[in-house]
Design a protein around this motif. Sequence first.
Motif, mmCIF file in Angstrom:
data_model
loop_
_atom_site.group_PDB
_atom_site.id
_atom_site.type_symbol
_atom_site.label_atom_id
_atom_site.label_comp_id
_atom_site.label_asym_id
_atom_site.label_seq_id
_atom_site.Cartn_x
_atom_site.Cartn_y
_atom_site.Cartn_z
ATOM 1 N N THR A 140 90.896 41.679 63.126
ATOM 2 C CA THR A 140 90.898 40.238 62.891
ATOM 3 C C THR A 140 89.772 39.593 63.683
ATOM 4 O O THR A 140 89.152 40.216 64.546
ATOM 5 C CB THR A 140 92.243 39.613 63.306
ATOM 6 O OG1 THR A 140 92.491 39.913 64.699
ATOM 7 C CG2 THR A 140 93.386 40.181 62.470
ATOM 8 N N GLY A 141 89.520 38.316 63.391
ATOM 9 C CA GLY A 141 88.471 37.580 64.075
ATOM 10 C C GLY A 141 89.034 36.490 64.958
ATOM 11 O O GLY A 141 90.063 35.891 64.646
ATOM 12 N N SER A 142 88.370 36.244 66.087
ATOM 13 C CA SER A 142 88.774 35.185 66.996
ATOM 14 C C SER A 142 87.616 34.881 67.932
ATOM 15 O O SER A 142 86.840 35.780 68.274
ATOM 16 C CB SER A 142 90.002 35.610 67.811
ATOM 17 O OG SER A 142 90.395 34.594 68.706
ATOM 18 N N ASN A 143 87.482 33.619 68.326
ATOM 19 C CA ASN A 143 86.454 33.267 69.297
ATOM 20 C C ASN A 143 86.921 33.730 70.674
ATOM 21 O O ASN A 143 87.781 33.100 71.283
ATOM 22 C CB ASN A 143 86.199 31.760 69.292
ATOM 23 C CG ASN A 143 85.027 31.371 70.172
ATOM 24 O OD1 ASN A 143 84.647 32.102 71.078
ATOM 25 N ND2 ASN A 143 84.445 30.216 69.913
ATOM 26 N N PHE A 161 92.380 45.435 66.659
ATOM 27 C CA PHE A 161 91.480 44.792 67.610
ATOM 28 C C PHE A 161 90.873 43.546 66.974
ATOM 29 O O PHE A 161 90.887 43.369 65.749
ATOM 30 C CB PHE A 161 90.391 45.745 68.100
ATOM 31 C CG PHE A 161 89.554 46.394 67.022
ATOM 32 C CD1 PHE A 161 88.421 45.761 66.520
ATOM 33 C CD2 PHE A 161 89.878 47.646 66.535
ATOM 34 C CE1 PHE A 161 87.636 46.362 65.549
ATOM 35 C CE2 PHE A 161 89.110 48.266 65.564
ATOM 36 C CZ PHE A 161 87.982 47.622 65.064
ATOM 37 N N LYS A 162 90.349 42.685 67.865
ATOM 38 C CA LYS A 162 89.681 41.464 67.427
ATOM 39 C C LYS A 162 88.178 41.616 67.568
ATOM 40 O O LYS A 162 87.689 42.234 68.514
ATOM 41 C CB LYS A 162 90.149 40.274 68.269
ATOM 42 C CG LYS A 162 91.615 39.913 68.102
ATOM 43 C CD LYS A 162 91.989 38.751 69.018
ATOM 44 C CE LYS A 162 93.464 38.392 68.876
ATOM 45 N NZ LYS A 162 93.841 37.284 69.794
ATOM 46 N N LEU A 163 87.454 41.023 66.637
ATOM 47 C CA LEU A 163 86.010 40.891 66.753
ATOM 48 C C LEU A 163 85.713 39.425 67.022
ATOM 49 O O LEU A 163 86.264 38.540 66.356
ATOM 50 C CB LEU A 163 85.314 41.343 65.473
ATOM 51 C CG LEU A 163 85.490 42.817 65.095
ATOM 52 C CD1 LEU A 163 84.831 43.092 63.754
ATOM 53 C CD2 LEU A 163 84.901 43.729 66.169
ATOM 54 N N SER A 164 84.870 39.169 68.003
ATOM 55 C CA SER A 164 84.627 37.786 68.382
ATOM 56 C C SER A 164 83.784 37.053 67.343
ATOM 57 O O SER A 164 82.820 37.600 66.803
ATOM 58 C CB SER A 164 83.937 37.710 69.740
ATOM 59 O OG SER A 164 83.800 36.360 70.135
ATOM 60 N N THR A 165 84.152 35.823 67.078
ATOM 61 C CA THR A 165 83.414 34.970 66.152
ATOM 62 C C THR A 165 82.549 33.961 66.890
ATOM 63 O O THR A 165 81.992 33.053 66.281
ATOM 64 C CB THR A 165 84.390 34.213 65.226
ATOM 65 O OG1 THR A 165 85.293 33.431 66.044
ATOM 66 C CG2 THR A 165 85.192 35.174 64.372
#
Length: 287
Positions: free
Chosen positions: A161-164, A190-194
């Motif tokens: 997913t994406g998240s700042n 895991f998250k990928l930073s936006t």
Amino acid sequence: MRKIIYSVSTAIIVVVAITIGCQKSANNSVNNPTNEDVTGSPLTASEQSLVKSAGFDQTWAERRPDGNYLIEGDILLTKAQLQSMAGVAPTNNFIIANEEHYRTTELVNTNGGVRTITVSLGSGFPSYYSTGLDMALAHYNNLNLNVKFKRVSSGAEIAITGSNLGRSFGGCILGQSAGFPTNGNPAPGFKLSTSKCATSYINTAAKADEVMAHELGHTIGFRHTDYMNRISCGSNSNEGDGGVGAIHIDGTIGTVTSGNYNSWMMACTNGDNSFSAEDNYALGVVY
């Protein structure tokens, strides 16, 4: 997992974090973060003591706005998780040299055969992220391991997913893993930073591949290759056992190498999305 883009010499690719989470960073020279980018707060003395008692480096830790703790720019833990790790004895730490390959005590259970793990990519990412994920999965699948990865649209065991994610002290967080395997299953994703600083680095399919392949490594139980000293980030501090183990993978490198040593699990990125022969060997030993 894996990396962070650091503006100063620090600790991880700072790109990976544990919930327990991992994160990655790119050890590139970048501008100092603006105040609005800095999202962590220094720890109190009691919080530093807790981090140290859990087996981590208390000098590279911060409290995030949500109240969780980002350890060494790479591991995201709740206070309860830190408390549960307090006093746990180290397990097989850095037994040969400064740069080797390490795994956690828990791995993905393949039941003696080949296990297929499903992976999904959330919405909102540029199209080249999808290409990058396919490249990352191919890195693993081409090795004919006992774990295989398969993309699905929903209901995945590993959800991306994406998240700042903002910045850590000294660097831009690129990704943040939901941890290491538990009960024989991979970490749930895991998250990928936006954030702007992250997307300025992850601007091609190859860069997306680099970050996602590293984070996937954490989800199936791999720790950083330079776990002992984070030399790829110039920090010269070990990450600590943290109650999840740091078991040297038998047969992997036993000599001190430079911070530019090419491994997909180095704490800070050198911009290379390939797997080295040593990486392939370590994956083959474990899976």
